[in-house]
Design a protein around this motif. Structure first.
Motif, short mmCIF file in Angstrom:
data_model
loop_
_atom_site.label_atom_id
_atom_site.label_comp_id
_atom_site.label_asym_id
_atom_site.label_seq_id
_atom_site.Cartn_x
_atom_site.Cartn_y
_atom_site.Cartn_z
N TYR A 112 -9.20 -14.23 7.36
CA TYR A 112 -9.30 -12.67 7.80
C TYR A 112 -8.71 -12.88 9.24
N ASP A 113 -7.81 -11.79 9.65
CA ASP A 113 -7.61 -11.36 10.94
C ASP A 113 -7.57 -10.00 11.30
N ALA A 114 -8.13 -9.68 12.24
CA ALA A 114 -8.65 -8.17 12.43
C ALA A 114 -7.71 -7.55 13.33
N LYS A 115 -6.60 -8.09 13.65
CA LYS A 115 -5.75 -7.61 14.63
C LYS A 115 -5.14 -6.12 14.26
N TRP A 116 -4.96 -5.18 15.09
CA TRP A 116 -4.58 -3.93 14.94
C TRP A 116 -3.07 -4.07 14.43
N GLY A 117 -2.82 -3.29 13.25
CA GLY A 117 -1.52 -3.35 12.79
C GLY A 117 -1.19 -4.59 11.95
N GLU A 118 -2.07 -5.44 11.68
CA GLU A 118 -1.93 -6.78 10.80
C GLU A 118 -2.98 -6.60 9.67
N ARG A 119 -4.11 -6.13 9.96
CA ARG A 119 -5.42 -6.33 9.14
C ARG A 119 -5.35 -5.58 7.72
N MET A 120 -4.24 -4.42 7.53
CA MET A 120 -4.17 -3.87 6.55
C MET A 120 -2.86 -4.58 5.71
N ARG A 121 -1.97 -5.31 6.39
CA ARG A 121 -0.66 -5.74 5.87
C ARG A 121 -0.48 -7.05 5.60
N GLY A 122 -1.12 -7.80 6.60
CA GLY A 122 -0.85 -9.08 6.68
C GLY A 122 0.53 -9.42 7.51
N LYS A 123 0.85 -10.72 7.63
CA LYS A 123 2.11 -10.98 8.01
C LYS A 123 2.84 -12.33 7.64
N GLY A 124 3.96 -12.34 7.63
CA GLY A 124 4.77 -13.62 7.15
C GLY A 124 5.40 -13.11 5.79
N PRO A 125 6.27 -14.30 5.23
CA PRO A 125 7.15 -13.96 4.21
C PRO A 125 6.51 -13.33 2.90
N TYR A 126 5.21 -13.90 2.67
CA TYR A 126 4.49 -13.37 1.45
C TYR A 126 4.07 -11.78 1.71
N ALA A 127 3.60 -11.51 2.84
CA ALA A 127 3.32 -10.11 3.17
C ALA A 127 4.43 -9.26 3.10
#
Length: 380
Positions: free
Chosen positions: A322-337
């Motif tokens: 888990y990564d609680a960063k604002w803007g990423e915690r709901m969506r994740g990041k990277g190709p699969y996200a």
């Protein structure tokens, strides 16, 4: 970091090992529950764990039963300043949730009560019978600024004990009298019980409801969300609310990679067929104890999926659960996200969902003091 693959044990070598820091509670004791663990809360000085010492003592332990403790809350409106959320205030009629969703991000909050985020969270519940009274008092305070109140953002307001306590209905009656906007999220078809109040509020653009649907697979739903309404019942509630003129949407929350993400389009299609006008999604979140609980569940219920699911999760969370960063915690990041987000956008556009986002009206509010609770000194 290279993108992990199903057979790549070098990227995340610990995925080869099954998580076993806690002993799983025997199935007869946890039958009908989501969690398999009942670890001590993280704030406790001592940790306890039941284990079999060879004398058959564990067989005598009773099954976990639901208990409800009434809590005389002092405040009821919770504020937040999160840039990830579309609301700045919420109301929670209950602590803990009998639905038992294994992935519930609210589980860690039970540690503040000295209880376990595991089985305690779904069996040792707290009800706030004075919630409506407190709400009316807080809405009447001088200088109160009106914005929509969100309900169901932590624990579900329509979990099974609501049938007996009816706290949520009392809260809605207060909001209806005050012309106060409300947005509800739930996994329960019980929300349709309050269609009479919600439809009156919807006529004044004061209410909207979102049904959370994670999967259409009844068997998977039973294992993952054991005491929530079945997917078909939730869709029936979407239709009932929509037919009653209540703006209704579907939240695919959470999307679980390699387990439920393949259903994204089919869930949106079912939502559209049942009258939903809007939809959204949230990627699986595994904060604090939820990670251990979810991984234990995967090993028990979907052992063949464990490595694939966790590998994809970490590929979207900078190599972590888990990564609680604002803007990423709901969506994740990277190709699969990015792929999940793009699939959602294309499907929603094809079905005509989210063409118009409804904004609730905050201009009609009548303070309880001006609406009959307390007489105006000078009259009108």
């Amino acid at each position: 970091m290279p993108r992990p693959t199903l057979n790549d044990s070098k990227t995340y070598p610990d995925l080869e090992q099954q998580p076993a820091p806690q002993a799983t509670v025997a199935e007869p004791r946890r039958r009908g529950r989501g969690a398999g663990l009942n670890m001590s809360g993280r704030f406790e000085r001592l940790a306890t764990e039941a284990f079999d010492d060879g004398w058959d003592g564990l067989e005598d332990l009773p099954a976990f039963k639901t208990s409800v403790q009434e809590e005389r809350a002092r405040t009821i409106i919770t504020r937040n300043a999160s840039p990830d959320l579309s609301f700045d205030r919420s109301v929670n009629p209950y602590r803990g949730c009998e639905h038992g969703c294994i992935y519930c991000f609210a589980r860690p909050s039970h540690a503040f009560m000295g209880l376990s985020p595991g089985l305690d969270f779904e069996t040792r519940l707290f009800a706030k019978p004075n919630a409506a009274e407190l709400l009316e008092r807080e809405l009447s305070r001088p200088g109160y600024t009106v914005r929509p109140i969100a309900i169901g953002t932590n624990t579900d307001p329509y979990q099974p004990i609501e049938r007996r306590y009816k706290i949520m209905r009392e809260v809605l009656e207060v909001l209806d009298r005050c012309n106060h906007p409300v947005a509800i999220v739930t996994k329960s078809a019980l929300v349709a019980r309050d269609a009479d109040i919600l439809s009156r509020m919807a006529e004044r653009n004061l209410a909207k409801v979102a049904l959370s649907i994670t999967t259409l697979d009844r068997k998977l739903c039973r294992a993952m969300e054991p005491r929530a309404s079945t997917p078909s019942k939730r869709l029936e509630a979407v239709k009932a609310l929509s037919d009653a003129g209540i703006p209704t949407s579907v939240m695919i929350a959470p999307v679980i990679p390699a387990l439920t993400d393949s259903e994204l389009e089919s869930i949106l299609e079912a939502a559209h067929e049942h009258g939903a006008a809007e939809a959204g999604f949230i990627l699986l979140r595994l904060p604090l104890e939820v990670s251990e609980l979810f991984r234990d569940w995967l090993v028990r219920e979907r052992p063949d999926k464990y490595r694939h699911v966790m590998s994809l999760i970490r590929s979207m969370r900078d190599g972590k659960d888990y990564d609680a960063k604002w803007g990423e915690r709901m969506r994740g990041k990277g190709p699969y996200a990015d792929q999940i987000a793009r699939r959602f956008q294309l499907a929603a556009k094809r079905l005509g969902l989210n063409t118009r986002r409804r904004k609730l009206d905050s201009e009609q509010f009548i303070s309880p003091q001006k609406g009959g609770v307390q007489l105006d000194l000078f009259g009108s």
